[in-house]
Design a protein around this motif. Structure first.
Motif: not given
Length: 355
Positions: A107-115
């Motif tokens: 989830x590294x990429x999606x957490x960065x995109x979201x938060x």
């Protein structure tokens, strides 16, 4: 909006990060008078705990639970129950190179995109470490359901990668690290996992969970169906990519004359529905099957990008489960217990005692 709370009347709010000082849960809505101790919860946590065999992550966490509130003289008071589990064996240096790098499958990429800000240590908030508080909360739900209705919730592994595990007996489930209901197949599972670890790769699994003695009448049509809430909760478990109730996808090839569970004076003739009809429990066993994906943290080099979009090869080091499904059984049991207790309280509030 935050997505950290499960349930409406029995509400479980999960908090913490994998490498923070502690993780835990706040449980609101537990009825008063339930006899409860840390030992009741610790038993379930020990079943999920890492480092218990060579086939799982070697992170050594005692997972000792502390009950901070909601109890007086050994019984619940009806006020929020706060549970704390301290992190004692975090090795954050293993993740020092991941702040600017995204691990494939994580989830590294999606957490960065979201938060636009994330904790890279051990996956932070997205880590499977956060399933420990869920198991602790589920232990309370399990005990309440057992005392109120005689509900028994238990699970097992039915498949490890390509190896199917025919069900033989519940008695062997607690005696091996795979939660396999067939003791004769355990040596094959161990040999498969030993070879997988040497390869630096990972594999998925299938987990079955069964709740017996569930009272009829639990579930709210249309959008709070019991099976819908079960699926919602199970999809909140790390690495779950599929949930089925009863016959599940096997229903596709079944004719109506086969799939429809005939009703007789002494009960149902079969249970393809998995104990739920029209979103409401039928009084039969509630049966749930989970598909667990392969662990994303592997030593094999894989293509990815940095935060600036540059191409890079990523190898994930550290201590990881080569099959997260091995420790998933107690977590799935806990999630099913939380959903069933929440619906039992909702049924009691709306319709009185369940028939």
């Amino acid at each position: 909006m935050s997505g950290n709370t499960l349930g409406k009347l029995f509400c479980v709010t999960n908090y913490g990060e994998s490498h923070g000082p502690a993780i835990g849960a706040v449980i609101d809505g537990c009825p008063p008078g339930l006899e409860l101790s840390a030992e009741d919860i610790q038993f379930e946590l020990d079943r999920r705990r890492p480092g218990t065999s060579r086939h799982v992550t070697q992170r050594r966490e005692p997972d000792e639970v502390e009950i901070l509130s909601g109890l007086y003289e050994g019984r619940t008071t009806g006020t929020p129950i706060s549970l704390l589990i301290r992190n004692t064996d975090a090795r954050s240096k293993d993740y020092g190179n991941l702040l600017d790098t995204f691990r494939p499958g994580h989830a590294d990429y999606t957490y960065w995109k979201k938060f636009e800000n994330r904790d890279p240590r051990g996956g932070g908030r997205s880590s499977a470490r956060l399933t420990a508080p869920t198991v602790a909360a589920g232990a309370i739900a399990k005990k309440w359901l057992r005392e109120q209705y005689g509900v028994l919730i238990r699970g097992y592994m039915s498949q490890l990668g390509p190896i199917r595990i025919p069900f033989q007996t519940w008695d062997s489930v607690a005696d091996n690290p795979f939660y396999a209901p067939n003791p004769g197949i355990v040596p094959e599972l161990e040999a498969y996992m030993d070879e997988l670890r040497k390869e630096g790769d990972s594999i998925g699994a299938r987990i079955e969970v069964v709740a017996e003695n569930v009272p009829a009448g639990l579930g709210e049509p249309l959008y709070d169906r019991l099976d819908a809430d079960i699926a919602h909760a199970m999809m909140g478990l790390n690495a779950v990519k599929g949930v089925s109730i009863g016959a599940g996808f096997e229903s596709i090839t079944q004719k109506g004359s086969e799939h429809g569970d005939a009703i007789y004076a002494d009960g149902f003739g079969s249970n393809h529905a998995g104990g739920v009809l029209g979103g409401i429990s039928s009084g039969q066993d509630v049966t749930v099957s989970l598909a667990i994906k392969p662990t994303s943290s592997i030593r094999t080099m894989r293509p990815s990008i940095t935060r600036s979009g540059e191409a890079i090869e990523v190898q994930t080091l550290g201590r990881h489960d080569p099959c997260v499904g091995i420790r998933a059984t107690p977590i799935a049991e806990a999630l099913l217990a939380i959903v069933l207790m929440d619906h039992a309280l909702r049924q009691r509030a709306q319709c009185g005692l369940t028939r």
